[in-house]
Design a protein around this motif. Structure first.
Motif, PDB file in Angstrom:
ATOM      1  N   VAL A   1       0.832  -1.209   0.000  1.00  0.00           N
ATOM      2  CA  VAL A   1       0.000   0.000   0.000  1.00  0.00           C
ATOM      3  C   VAL A   1       0.863   1.254   0.000  1.00  0.00           C
ATOM      4  CG1 VAL A   1      -1.704   1.338   1.302  1.00  0.00           C
ATOM      5  CG2 VAL A   1      -1.959  -1.146   1.100  1.00  0.00           C
ATOM      6  N   GLU A   2       1.782   1.342   0.951  1.00  0.00           N
ATOM      7  CA  GLU A   2       2.661   2.520   1.024  1.00  0.00           C
ATOM      8  C   GLU A   2       3.760   2.484  -0.038  1.00  0.00           C
ATOM      9  OE1 GLU A   2       3.528   3.671   5.300  1.00  0.00           O
ATOM     10  OE2 GLU A   2       2.530   1.736   5.577  1.00  0.00           O
ATOM     11  N   GLN A   3       4.196   1.278  -0.411  1.00  0.00           N
ATOM     12  CA  GLN A   3       5.211   1.054  -1.448  1.00  0.00           C
ATOM     13  C   GLN A   3       6.463   1.909  -1.239  1.00  0.00           C
ATOM     14  OE1 GLN A   3       3.103   1.375  -5.289  1.00  0.00           O
ATOM     15  NE2 GLN A   3       3.156  -0.855  -5.313  1.00  0.00           N
ATOM     16  N   LYS A   4       6.961   1.846  -0.021  1.00  0.00           N
ATOM     17  CA  LYS A   4       8.174   2.584   0.316  1.00  0.00           C
ATOM     18  C   LYS A   4       8.949   1.834   1.394  1.00  0.00           C
ATOM     19  CE  LYS A   4       9.798   7.213   1.568  1.00  0.00           C
ATOM     20  NZ  LYS A   4       9.425   8.588   1.970  1.00  0.00           N
ATOM     21  N   LYS A   5      10.236   1.616   1.149  1.00  0.00           N
ATOM     22  CA  LYS A   5      11.078   0.969   2.145  1.00  0.00           C
ATOM     23  C   LYS A   5      11.417   2.000   3.219  1.00  0.00           C
ATOM     24  CE  LYS A   5      15.425  -1.585   2.678  1.00  0.00           C
ATOM     25  NZ  LYS A   5      16.614  -2.143   1.997  1.00  0.00           N
ATOM     26  N   ILE A   6      11.089   1.677   4.463  1.00  0.00           N
ATOM     27  CA  ILE A   6      11.282   2.648   5.544  1.00  0.00           C
ATOM     28  C   ILE A   6      12.118   2.035   6.673  1.00  0.00           C
ATOM     29  CG2 ILE A   6       9.156   3.928   5.069  1.00  0.00           C
ATOM     30  CD1 ILE A   6       7.899   2.353   7.452  1.00  0.00           C
ATOM     31  N   PRO A   7      12.890   2.858   7.399  1.00  0.00           N
ATOM     32  CA  PRO A   7      13.673   2.355   8.535  1.00  0.00           C
ATOM     33  C   PRO A   7      12.784   2.086   9.735  1.00  0.00           C
ATOM     34  CG  PRO A   7      13.944   4.732   8.331  1.00  0.00           C
ATOM     35  CD  PRO A   7      13.125   4.296   7.153  1.00  0.00           C
ATOM     36  N   LYS A   8      13.126   1.045  10.492  1.00  0.00           N
ATOM     37  CA  LYS A   8      12.386   0.730  11.713  1.00  0.00           C
ATOM     38  C   LYS A   8      13.254   0.875  12.954  1.00  0.00           C
ATOM     39  CE  LYS A   8       8.644  -0.629  11.673  1.00  0.00           C
ATOM     40  NZ  LYS A   8       7.368   0.118  11.738  1.00  0.00           N
ATOM     41  N   GLN A   9      14.506   1.301  12.756  1.00  0.00           N
ATOM     42  CA  GLN A   9      15.414   1.558  13.866  1.00  0.00           C
ATOM     43  C   GLN A   9      16.029   2.945  13.681  1.00  0.00           C
ATOM     44  OE1 GLN A   9      15.825  -0.457  16.553  1.00  0.00           O
ATOM     45  NE2 GLN A   9      14.349  -1.897  15.661  1.00  0.00           N
TER      46      GLN A   9
ATOM     47  N   LYS B   1      16.881   3.198  -3.614  1.00  0.00           N
ATOM     48  CA  LYS B   1      17.211   1.958  -4.318  1.00  0.00           C
ATOM     49  C   LYS B   1      16.478   0.776  -3.692  1.00  0.00           C
ATOM     50  CE  LYS B   1      21.825   3.426  -5.824  1.00  0.00           C
ATOM     51  NZ  LYS B   1      23.283   3.277  -5.585  1.00  0.00           N
ATOM     52  N   GLY B   2      16.379   0.786  -2.372  1.00  0.00           N
ATOM     53  CA  GLY B   2      15.675  -0.278  -1.669  1.00  0.00           C
ATOM     54  C   GLY B   2      14.200  -0.316  -2.030  1.00  0.00           C
ATOM     55  N   THR B   3      13.597   0.870  -2.181  1.00  0.00           N
ATOM     56  CA  THR B   3      12.186   0.956  -2.573  1.00  0.00           C
ATOM     57  C   THR B   3      11.987   0.379  -3.969  1.00  0.00           C
ATOM     58  OG1 THR B   3      11.707   2.865  -1.160  1.00  0.00           O
ATOM     59  CG2 THR B   3      10.285   2.548  -3.079  1.00  0.00           C
ATOM     60  N   GLN B   4      12.861   0.736  -4.911  1.00  0.00           N
ATOM     61  CA  GLN B   4      12.755   0.217  -6.276  1.00  0.00           C
ATOM     62  C   GLN B   4      12.937  -1.295  -6.307  1.00  0.00           C
ATOM     63  OE1 GLN B   4      11.593   1.994  -8.832  1.00  0.00           O
ATOM     64  NE2 GLN B   4      11.448   3.633  -7.304  1.00  0.00           N
ATOM     65  N   SER B   5      13.879  -1.789  -5.515  1.00  0.00           N
ATOM     66  CA  SER B   5      14.128  -3.231  -5.449  1.00  0.00           C
ATOM     67  C   SER B   5      12.906  -3.972  -4.914  1.00  0.00           C
ATOM     68  CB  SER B   5      15.340  -3.505  -4.541  1.00  0.00           C
ATOM     69  OG  SER B   5      15.522  -4.890  -4.358  1.00  0.00           O
ATOM     70  N   ARG B   6      12.281  -3.417  -3.901  1.00  0.00           N
ATOM     71  CA  ARG B   6      11.114  -4.077  -3.306  1.00  0.00           C
ATOM     72  C   ARG B   6       9.906  -4.016  -4.247  1.00  0.00           C
ATOM     73  NH1 ARG B   6      12.101  -4.054   2.936  1.00  0.00           N
ATOM     74  NH2 ARG B   6      14.137  -5.060   2.806  1.00  0.00           N
ATOM     75  N   LYS B   7       9.786  -2.938  -4.991  1.00  0.00           N
ATOM     76  CA  LYS B   7       8.699  -2.850  -5.977  1.00  0.00           C
ATOM     77  C   LYS B   7       8.865  -3.922  -7.048  1.00  0.00           C
ATOM     78  CE  LYS B   7       7.387   2.037  -5.603  1.00  0.00           C
ATOM     79  NZ  LYS B   7       7.372   3.363  -6.292  1.00  0.00           N
TER      80      LYS B   7
END
Length: 204
Positions: free
Chosen positions: A50-58, A72-78
């Motif tokens: 839904v959000e389609q964005k890699k986000i930090p959790k720490q 780059k992480g967001t594109q890879s996950r997409k």
């Protein structure tokens, strides 16, 4: 008097878990596709369909990793989300599963190390797929080939093993690239802990 100091080896792990559902479900917090990174079983990043964005959790991930890492992480996950959507559909057809039911395709990939002082030793690397909660495919890192854990996985094994360079890449990622990231992340965590200890110290 001789004092013998024994340092036990620290064990660390870095895993990424990707989970895809065959169709959306109307439940809060459940997404058709999710991905997360786990450092020593603690979540460090997250992505959903839904959000389609890699986000930090720490906090240290947010502070240490540059903006292009997240882009780059967001594109890879997409890209992986698209791959999963296609392949969960392929598996459903191959196994003659009903489209009315929800089916789950999951991938876990990562590595583990042992650290003693400044010495880092590769322990294991894992890349494995599960379908509907059952083991499906697993990568044999020693032989650089895939192991079909059920008959329905044989076509995938044959296809993937027919491109040796891809298996070499998988082996290289698990033994080298994953380990490099794991070492970097554990260093950041150690520095954060040192900083907390220093700032909380009331030494005079």
């Amino acid at each position: 008097m001789h004092i013998l100091l024994l340092f036990t080896a620290e064990k660390h792990s870095l895993y990424y878990i990707y989970t895809a559902l065959s169709k959306p479900v109307d439940l809060p917090g459940i997404y058709q596709f999710t991905a997360m990174g786990l450092l020593d079983n603690i979540q460090i990043d997250y992505y959903n369909s839904v959000e389609q964005k890699k986000i930090p959790k720490q906090t240290w991930m947010k502070e240490k990793m540059q903006e292009d890492y997240w882009e780059k992480g967001t594109q890879s996950r997409k890209s992986k989300e698209q791959w999963f959507n296609v392949n969960v559909d392929i598996l459903m057809k191959r196994m003659r599963h009903s489209e009315s039911a929800v089916h789950v395709l999951q991938w876990r990939t990562g590595c583990e190390i042992e650290k003693q002082g400044d010495e880092v030793k590769f322990s294991t690397g894992i890349s494995e797929y599960g379908y509907d909660g059952e083991n499906f495919l697993s990568f044999d890192i020693k032989e650089s080939q895939w192991i079909a854990l059920v008959d329905a996985a044989l076509p995938s094994k044959r296809k993937w093993d027919s491109v040796p360079i891809l298996n070499q890449y998988t082996k290289g990622y698990l033994e080298k690239e994953c380990v490099d990231w794991l070492k970097k992340f554990t260093e950041y965590v150690d520095k954060q802990l040192e900083h907390k200890l220093f700032t909380n110290c009331k030494c005079e």
